[in-house]
Enzyme design. Sequence first.
Site, PDB file in Angstrom:
ATOM      1  N   CYS A 150      -1.890  -2.963   6.785  1.00  0.00           N
ATOM      2  CA  CYS A 150      -1.971  -1.682   7.500  1.00  0.00           C
ATOM      3  C   CYS A 150      -3.256  -1.593   8.324  1.00  0.00           C
ATOM      4  O   CYS A 150      -3.324  -0.822   9.281  1.00  0.00           O
ATOM      5  CB  CYS A 150      -1.825  -0.500   6.547  1.00  0.00           C
TER       6      CYS A 150
ATOM      7  N   HIS B 173       1.345   3.206   3.624  1.00  0.00           N
ATOM      8  CA  HIS B 173       2.159   2.699   4.734  1.00  0.00           C
ATOM      9  C   HIS B 173       3.313   1.823   4.282  1.00  0.00           C
ATOM     10  O   HIS B 173       4.102   1.357   5.100  1.00  0.00           O
ATOM     11  CB  HIS B 173       1.275   1.905   5.707  1.00  0.00           C
TER      12      HIS B 173
ATOM     13  N   HIS C  93      -5.422  -6.049   3.986  1.00  0.00           N
ATOM     14  CA  HIS C  93      -4.392  -5.008   4.059  1.00  0.00           C
ATOM     15  C   HIS C  93      -3.719  -5.057   5.421  1.00  0.00           C
ATOM     16  O   HIS C  93      -4.385  -4.855   6.442  1.00  0.00           O
ATOM     17  CB  HIS C  93      -5.038  -3.631   3.839  1.00  0.00           C
TER      18      HIS C  93
ATOM     19  N   CYS D 156       0.853  -1.190   0.000  1.00  0.00           N
ATOM     20  CA  CYS D 156       0.000   0.000   0.000  1.00  0.00           C
ATOM     21  C   CYS D 156       0.885   1.236   0.000  1.00  0.00           C
ATOM     22  O   CYS D 156       1.930   1.283   0.646  1.00  0.00           O
ATOM     23  CB  CYS D 156      -0.976   0.003   1.167  1.00  0.00           C
ATOM     24  N   GLU D 157       0.452   2.240  -0.760  1.00  0.00           N
ATOM     25  CA  GLU D 157       1.285   3.428  -0.910  1.00  0.00           C
ATOM     26  C   GLU D 157       1.209   4.343   0.305  1.00  0.00           C
ATOM     27  O   GLU D 157       2.001   5.276   0.426  1.00  0.00           O
ATOM     28  CB  GLU D 157       0.909   4.199  -2.182  1.00  0.00           C
TER      29      GLU D 157
HETATM   30 ZN    ZN Z   1      -2.028   1.274   4.061  1.00  0.00          ZN
END
Ligand code: ZN
Length: 189
Positions: A147, A79, A145, A76-77
């Site tokens: 994050c 985190h 995800h 993911c951009e």
């Molecule tokens: Zn993330």
Amino acid sequence: MNKQRVAKLIKELLVEIGEDPSREGLLKTPARVAAAYEFLTSGYRTNIKTVINNAVFHAEANNMVVLRNIEVFSLCEHHMLPFFGHCHIGYIPKKKVIGVSKLARIMDCHARRLQIQERLTAQIATDLMKAIGAEGVGVVMECRHLCMVMRGVEKQESVMTTSSVLGSFHNDAATRAEFLSLVGRSGGG
Ligand code: ZN
């Protein structure tokens, strides 16, 4: 990507998070992390035309082609933490089909970058449409995800679903329903 420079930055990061990069277990970590990032971000250095490389073939068939359950791993951009799950890709050809392994390669080319799942899903659909000029294209992706799982709201079981439909998959409800039922998401969504 300059691996030596990335390794140097990782060594600095180790110090900042409270580690001692000179302890035995961490001696090779900066170089390993640099090598891992080189692979995980290799999409930036991959040319989609080279990926597709002559694997587009003439065909009169116009039945729906679906590749289900392709494992997808991306970062993911927001985190730089992994998100991963499954991707389903379908299309209805218009005189051109593509080698089935290339569907996964197109996906990886975009997954091996910093991404958001919504954009990744749309880029796969757009690239496939561009490559073969299909009557319709559909992509569905279901990912967890890290994050969200490891930090933030800490929701371990949540799965995010995104879809992108082009051409007849967008314009024709019956075609879209057939695709969603073939990928096990009948009833829409
Ligand atoms: Zn993330």
